[in-house]
Design a protein around this motif. Structure first.
Motif, PDB file in Angstrom:
ATOM      1  N   LYS A 196       0.896  -1.240  -0.036  1.00 29.90           N
ATOM      2  CA  LYS A 196       0.051   0.135  -0.185  1.00 29.90           C
ATOM      3  C   LYS A 196       0.768   1.134   0.183  1.00 29.90           C
ATOM      4  O   LYS A 196       0.635   2.227  -0.786  1.00 29.90           O
ATOM      5  N   ILE A 197       2.040   1.218   0.745  1.00 30.58           N
ATOM      6  CA  ILE A 197       2.830   2.371   0.745  1.00 30.58           C
ATOM      7  C   ILE A 197       3.600   2.609  -0.227  1.00 30.58           C
ATOM      8  O   ILE A 197       3.841   3.867  -0.924  1.00 30.58           O
ATOM      9  N   THR A 198       4.191   1.510  -0.890  1.00 27.32           N
ATOM     10  CA  THR A 198       4.950   1.830  -2.058  1.00 27.32           C
ATOM     11  C   THR A 198       4.394   2.144  -3.364  1.00 27.32           C
ATOM     12  O   THR A 198       4.736   2.815  -4.234  1.00 27.32           O
ATOM     13  N   ALA A 216       1.848   4.598  -3.161  1.00 26.49           N
ATOM     14  CA  ALA A 216       1.490   5.647  -2.990  1.00 26.49           C
ATOM     15  C   ALA A 216       2.279   6.610  -4.041  1.00 26.49           C
ATOM     16  O   ALA A 216       3.368   6.392  -4.098  1.00 26.49           O
ATOM     17  N   CYS A 220       0.658  11.091   0.470  1.00 28.31           N
ATOM     18  CA  CYS A 220      -0.454  10.139   0.091  1.00 28.31           C
ATOM     19  C   CYS A 220       0.018   8.960   0.943  1.00 28.31           C
ATOM     20  O   CYS A 220      -0.676   8.182   1.750  1.00 28.31           O
ATOM     21  N   ALA A 221       1.286   8.475   1.160  1.00 29.70           N
ATOM     22  CA  ALA A 221       1.711   7.449   1.950  1.00 29.70           C
ATOM     23  C   ALA A 221       1.191   7.527   3.422  1.00 29.70           C
ATOM     24  O   ALA A 221       0.869   6.827   4.133  1.00 29.70           O
ATOM     25  N   GLU A 222       1.680   8.973   3.934  1.00 32.35           N
ATOM     26  CA  GLU A 222       1.019   9.132   5.193  1.00 32.35           C
ATOM     27  C   GLU A 222      -0.355   8.967   5.441  1.00 32.35           C
ATOM     28  O   GLU A 222      -0.844   8.591   6.537  1.00 32.35           O
ATOM     29  N   CYS A 240       9.203   2.573   3.093  1.00 32.75           N
ATOM     30  CA  CYS A 240       7.984   2.898   3.953  1.00 32.75           C
ATOM     31  C   CYS A 240       8.005   3.929   4.907  1.00 32.75           C
ATOM     32  O   CYS A 240       8.715   4.261   5.781  1.00 32.75           O
ATOM     33  N   THR A 241       7.005   4.879   4.569  1.00 30.96           N
ATOM     34  CA  THR A 241       7.025   6.043   5.305  1.00 30.96           C
ATOM     35  C   THR A 241       6.284   5.979   6.493  1.00 30.96           C
ATOM     36  O   THR A 241       5.501   5.183   6.568  1.00 30.96           O
ATOM     37  N   ASN A 261       3.985   7.151   9.289  1.00 31.95           N
ATOM     38  CA  ASN A 261       2.696   7.850   9.089  1.00 31.95           C
ATOM     39  C   ASN A 261       2.658   9.032  10.351  1.00 31.95           C
ATOM     40  O   ASN A 261       2.336  10.107  10.189  1.00 31.95           O
ATOM     41  N   SER A 297      10.650   9.088   6.165  1.00 31.78           N
ATOM     42  CA  SER A 297      10.020   7.885   6.584  1.00 31.78           C
ATOM     43  C   SER A 297      11.107   6.938   7.516  1.00 31.78           C
ATOM     44  O   SER A 297      12.228   7.535   7.491  1.00 31.78           O
TER      45      SER A 297
END
Length: 1278
Positions: A51-53, A55, A60-62, A178-179, A181, A188
């Motif tokens: 999901k994160i990668t 973004a 958006c990752a946050e 991975c950022t 949040n 990240s």
């Protein structure tokens, strides 16, 4: 770096449930094994990796992590989450239960609380508790240890595997970041570890110019694949930035492109405080590039070859910077001001770069501004920066303090282009103008084209700057090429001159591009924007100098000077558009009408309005030879008539334009065009001429409609409507209006109002009402009303049953109700229903829809049969609508008398009330109180009792609370209850005051006639201000008699010639009066008796007076042949002025007739005594001498004031009334029932004497204009 990343799990105040959830659940983990926690965290991050990668950006990752609990169905199944939930229960569970029990017990005695309320309360108490704070402290400590350990292990693994698994490392670097949040540093957790300091140092070494090309490419590729945020947060970022800046000058275009790719990626994915660094780097590089003498920058003489690799590379850098400039304003407000200011300053510093000015202009290197103009010709970047106050303030401050040269060069460029336009020959102009219309696929820009592009950029920049107050304060500006300072006015005059001095584009050029980049179009667009900003327009445009510059080509054309041919039709259209915008605003219109010194008595050249009117008239009469045969001539005509329309659409403007008789010229042009449209042959299928004939017919029809619209707009004012009627085109104009109304076509921008205002104005005359009926407008309005009132919408009724209306008139019918109110003043009612009987059918079909006003009276108001009642689906609602309409219509006493004479509305209402009686026994009869009976009772009182606000009491239309909801007595027969008449002092003839005695004494003095009259007027004003109540009764009678006698004997005061009248009572006794007049006599006597002014015998005397008046007026009026009912015979309404005068004269027939004969010689008689000139365009209040609106003593003061002080005081009194009603007018305008309020409500609290000082001020300011117009009354009514 590590401390920030570890602490990032602490709550930061952001609205994210995941953050709070995780933070809370880790509080009890302080004693757990760090290794176990690391394993659980790895499992959580691994699960959300995809999901994160996927973004598109870090933001958006946050967001994905913030909303993870909402989007991940396995969220509560993660071991880390389960583990923490258990510890939260152990730490805070008992406290939460205690709080819930305590809250529940406290609320048992009160109303039951909802679940959300309990949760909010318990959550708040928990977060404020000591246990919660200890949990949060424990959280920070344990997570710092866990995260530190994970980072160290990750770095060790990376360094060990870096050389061995290089390719695998690259793939992982692209896919496994991975950022975090919770990180407020925008870096990240994993990225901070992945891209370590050693890695960056290695890239720095590999980017060294001494390294092989392949090594440098690979290092740059690695840098581009790394997260920009981590790169920018590294300690070596400054060194890297220097390396990248140096590398931008690399001759290898591939290498340079890769650096730009890194910059673009940074702009896209990083927040402002990071992108600011890269932007600053690029801006400073470009500044140094342009200042360096080693770089080969094109000159104006050589032009720009955009196929040249060096130019391509430079334009790419400029383009990248410009794209960021246009995007930055959308997000920089969310960051500290210093970031935005640094971007602004670096930009302005770059754009202010100027090369050595010692060289010739054509030989100097091009400045950065030329390249920015190439990629952003219309200066969109500056428009966006100036839009918000946040950035605009910084831009203007820096421009004023440090970079004013940027504005100076822009102004200089505009002047240079204008000088070029003046100096160029015709053939050079044509070749030069190709760039403004035909943008062919060329790879070369000549010096002239670059100058033009820079001119457009400068023009757009200056136009945006002038919108704002601080921007205008940068002027005046000093130019090296000019002695005097360049002021705002100078710049606006320059813009104006550019419209008609700029080269015209060839006809073969692309129309789309012509609109966008032709000089005249661009300047016009800028001026249009300035016109739309009122404060800016007042400061920049609304002065004589600019207006004269706009009108200069018109002067030349009318004089047919040598300069005239230089002004094209397109330029004239642009000028007309600007003038129309100026004329559409009050301040601009005043300037066009009177110039800047409107109060100056000095004779000067004609003002703008006069010149525009003269030119428009010449165009319409085709009296300008230069344009003869031009295809664009109708468009030019239409553009300038549009300016005139803004002027004659106001009373003040129409007064100025009267001498030019524009309505006649427009009507003549319309008739000519109408004949042409009839002669166009019908196209024959297969003929080559079909397309040309079709286009010709379309042009003619469009011009014909344009002229009709111009004529129609004369109806915006009462006098303009009179002119429209004289053209004989009112029917065609109203039909045109209805066709546009039916098609729901949008009103053009410059129109001050929609067609509703014109309909109201047109309907105020008999001819207008007939035109509205014949056009189909009334039919359409009534059909729409019936659909809303009786039918409704089927789909609404099926899906959602119609609720019972709360208001007497449902909101869906409110618009139609107001439309009918506006449509039906007395002249319209008389023409549409006069001498017509009601249908009164034995049966009405349910599908039978009313189509005219008579049908509305028959089906909604006068419901005198069961058949009419049964024909209504919503009987009560529909009849209340009709009764409300009747109430408003009957506020006009002439309409009331007409409806009473023809349809006996009072009898109908009384019969309906009789049928609403419930007989409980032989001696007890009770009225059924419902919506209809209450409404009928109100209408009956309104139409049967005459009186001002203090003389009669109208029963309310709503019920009261309590045991007696309607205490007002109802009735079903005459006489009416006297409780509706207030106990006022009737005919309280006060003893003469000493001051009044002095005033009467003046009538016996033998001074010079003029001095004597002025003396009397001064004494009258003094008495009205000090003791107005004594000017009534016999004292008022004597004052009026003597004053009018002296006025009629003074030639200077007489306006109409003396008419000999010798008829006696015997001569007129057998003449008949209209039924309206007869009912008016009864109403007058009833009112006079109530005021103790008249006796029972007064009815016969008033009848004779009115018969004498009809004969007397016929002697002075020429017979008129007309199809209008109101012009067939005597005056259509009742003579309310004569009735009022009869009451002032206490019913004395001889005094009344003698006074009227003397009074008829005065100018005021044309405006107080309306049948005198058959004037039908006037206010309802004036028509009936304010009966029902003012108390009797105020009516006397109104008449006396107009007689003593002059006819213009009639206007001032009306203005004073509007001033008195100002707050009510604003309120009812908001509630959209102003028309109903002004018709139905009496003028509570208004006294003529209270506004004498105000009216004297109006007299000082407006008497010359108002009286001049009033003295033209004979001309207007011939």
């Amino acid at each position: 770096m590590r401390v920030r990343s570890a602490a990032a799990f602490a709550p930061t105040g952001r609205d994210g449930r995941v953050r709070c959830f995780l933070a809370g659940r880790m509080a009890q983990s302080s004693g757990e094994d760090a290794v176990v926690l690391q394993a659980m965290l790895r499992q959580l991050f691994q699960s959300v990796k995809e999901k994160i990668t996927g973004a598109p950006s870090l933001e958006c990752a946050e967001e994905i992590l913030v909303h993870l609990e909402e989007t991940d169905e396995n969220f509560h199944n993660y071991e880390f989450v389960k583990y923490l939930r258990q510890h939260i229960c152990n730490t805070l569970g008992s406290m939460i239960e205690e709080e819930m029990e305590k809250w529940t017990s406290d609320q048992n005695q009160a109303e039951e609380s909802g679940y959300d309320t309990v949760v909010q309360h318990v959550t708040k108490r928990t977060q404020e508790s000591k246990e919660y704070k200890e949990m949060m402290h424990s959280l920070k400590n344990i997570m710092m240890v866990v995260v530190e350990s994970m980072i160290n292990k990750f770095e060790e693994d990376e360094i060990r595997n870096q050389e061995r698994q290089k390719k695998i490392q690259k793939e992982k670097s692209n896919n496994s970041y991975c950022t975090d949040n919770c990180s407020d540093s925008d870096s990240s957790f994993n990225q901070s570890y992945k891209f370590c300091q050693g890695k960056l140092q290695l890239i720095l070494d590999q980017l060294d110019p001494g390294q092989p090309k392949e090594v440098r490419y690979e290092a740059l590729q690695t840098l581009c694949s790394a997260p920009p945020s981590d790169v920018l947060n590294c300690e070596n970022w400054t060194t890297l930035c220097e390396k990248l800046t140096m590398s931008l000058s690399d001759p290898d275009p591939v290498f340079s492109d890769r650096i730009l790719k890194f910059y673009a990626q940074t702009f896209t994915l990083s927040p402002l405080h990071m992108t600011k660094e890269i932007y600053t780097s690029l801006a400073k590089y470009l500044k140094l590039y342009f200042l360096s003498r080693e770089n080969h920058i094109p000159t104006l003489s050589t032009g720009i070859d955009i196929s040249n690799p060096n130019v391509i590379c430079l334009l790419k850098k400029v383009r990248l910077l410009n794209e960021y400039q246009k995007e930055a304003p959308s997000f920089w407000i969310r960051h500290p001001e210093k970031y935005m200011e640094e971007i602004v300053e670096n930009t302005l510093s770059l754009l202010s770069v100027k090369h050595d000015q010692s060289h010739l202009v054509s030989q100097k290197n091009l400045d950065p501004i030329y390249f920015f103009a190439l990629v952003d010709t219309k200066a969109v970047w500056f428009k966006k920066w100036m839009h918000a106050y946040y950035s605009r303030t910084a831009v203007l401050r820096l421009l004023e303090k440090k970079y004013k040269s940027l504005i100076t060069t822009a102004v200089q460029q505009c002047f240079q282009y204008f000088d070029l336009c003046e100096a160029m020959k015709v053939n050079e102009i044509l070749s030069h103008s190709k760039h403004c219309g035909n943008k062919q696929k060329t790879f070369f820009y000549s010096g002239q084209e670059l100058q033009y592009i820079y001119f457009i950029h400068s023009l757009c920049l200056l136009g945006r700057l002038l919108i704002y107050t601080q921007g205008r304060r940068l002027f005046p500006i000093k130019l090296k090429s000019r002695k005097d300072l360049v002021s705002l006015t100078d710049l606006l005059v320059l813009f104006t001159q550019l419209i008609y001095y700029s080269p015209s584009c060839p006809k073969m050029t692309s129309a789309a591009h012509l609109d966008n980049y032709s000089p005249a179009s661009m300047v016009t667009e800028v001026l249009q924007i300035l016109c739309d900003q009122k404060e800016c327009a007042v400061e920049c445009l609304y002065n004589n100098t600019v207006i004269e510059a706009l009108l200069q080509p018109i002067h030349n054309l009318m004089k047919e000077t040598k300069a005239a041919p230089n002004c094209s039709e397109a330029a004239l259209i642009h000028i007309a558009d600007i003038l129309a915008r100026i004329a559409s605003v009050e301040e601009g219109l005043t300037l066009l009408l009177y110039g800047e010194n409107m109060n100056s008595s000095e004779e000067k050249s004609p003002t703008g309005a006069h010149i525009i009117a003269q030119f428009s008239k010449k165009l319409l009469d085709e009296d300008i030879s230069i344009f003869s045969g031009s295809e664009m001539l109708p468009v030019v005509k239409g553009a300038f008539i549009s300016v005139c329309r803004q002027i004659y659409g106001t009373c003040e403007g129409l007064q100025v334009l009267i001498p030019y008789s524009l309505h006649e010229s427009i009507a003549k042009a319309w008739k000519k065009t109408s004949l042409l449209s009839e002669r166009i042959p019908t196209p024959v299928k297969g003929s080559d001429s079909v397309s040309s004939i079709s286009q010709e017919s379309q042009n003619i029809m469009a011009w014909e409609e344009n002229l009709l619209d111009d004529l129609l707009n004369f109806a915006a004012t009462p006098k303009g409507l009179l002119f429209l009627q004289r053209t004989g085109a009112i029917n065609e104009c109203v039909t045109f209006m209805f066709n546009r109304y039916a098609k729901k076509l949008q009103i053009i921008r410059h129109k001050k109002f929609g067609y509703g205002v014109l309909v109201t104005q047109v309907a105020s005359t008999a001819a207008g009402a007939i035109a509205l009926q014949s056009s189909g407008f009334i039919n359409a309005l009534i059909t729409e009303l019936w659909a809303n009132l009786e039918c409704g919408r089927d789909d609404v009724r099926v899906t959602h049953p119609r609720s019972t209306p709360v208001d007497p008139i449902d909101r869906s019918c409110q618009k139609s109700f107001l439309g009918l109110v506006n449509l039906l003043p007395y002249p319209a009612v008389y023409e549409l229903v006069g001498n017509q009987d009601l249908p009164n059918k034995a049966e009405y079909s349910l599908r039978e829809v009313p189509t005219c006003v008579l049908d509305i009276l028959d089906r909604l108001i006068i419901l005198n049969s069961e058949a009419k009642i049964r024909s209504l689906f919503n009987y009560e609602q529909s009849h209340i609508f009709g009764l409300r309409l009747l109430s408003v219509l009957c506020c006009d006493l002439d309409t009331l008398l007409l409806l009473e004479a023809q349809y006996q509305v009072s009898e109908m209402l009384l019969n309906a009330q009789e049928e609403n009686i419930l007989e409980t026994s032989e001696s007890h009869r009770h009225f059924i109180i419902d919506g209809l009976s209450v409404e009928r009772n109100h209408v009956l009182v309104r139409i049967n009792f005459i009186g001002g606000p203090m003389e009669r009491i109208l029963p309310p239309r709503v019920l009261e609370k309590g045991d007696d909801p309607y205490p007002w007595p109802m009735f079903s027969s005459y006489p009416l209850p006297t409780c509706y008449l207030s106990e006022v002092t009737r005919n309280a003839d006060l003893k003469q005051d000493n001051d009044l005695g002095k005033l009467l004494l003046h009538f016996k003095m033998s001074d010079k006639q003029t001095e004597w009259i002025e003396n009397c007027r001064r004494q009258f004003c003094k008495m009205m201000k000090a003791k107005p109540d004594i000017i009534s009764g016999s004292a008022l009678l004597e004052l009026l008699e003597k004053f009018v006698l002296h006025l009629s004997e003074s030639p200077s005061e007489c306006y109409f010639p003396s008419v000999e009248y010798t008829a006696t009572d015997a001569n007129v006794k057998n003449e008949s009066l209209s039924s309206v007049q007869q009912l008016g006599i009864k109403m007058t006597v009833r009112y006079g008796k109530f005021l103790n002014l008249l006796k029972d015998s007064a009815e016969n005397d008033l009848t004779l007076v009115l018969k004498h008046c009809e004969r007397f007026l016929k002697q002075q009026q020429a017979p008129i042949k007309s199809s209008l009912l109101c012009l067939q015979g005597s005056y259509a309404g009742h003579d309310w002025f004569v009735s009022s005068l009869f009451m002032i004269m206490l019913g004395d027939k001889e005094k009344t007739l003698r006074f009227l004969q003397q009074f008829s010689r005065l100018l005021i008689s044309a405006f107080l005594w309306l049948p005198r000139l058959h004037i039908s365009i006037c206010l309802l209040w004036i028509t009936q001498c304010f009966w029902n609106y003012l108390d009797w003593i105020e009516i006397c003061h109104y008449i006396a004031t107009c007689v003593f002080l002059g006819p213009d005081y009639q206007v001032y009194i009306c203005i004073a009334i509007f001033k008195h009603l100002q707050q009510d007018i604003l309120q009812h305008t908001q509630t959209q029932d102003l028309q109903v309020f002004l018709k139905e409500e009496a003028l509570h609290g208004f006294r003529v004497s209270d506004y004498f000082e105000y009216m004297e001020i109006l007299e000082q300011n407006y008497r010359p204009v108002v009286l001049r117009d009033m003295r033209n009354v004979r001309v207007q009514n011939t």
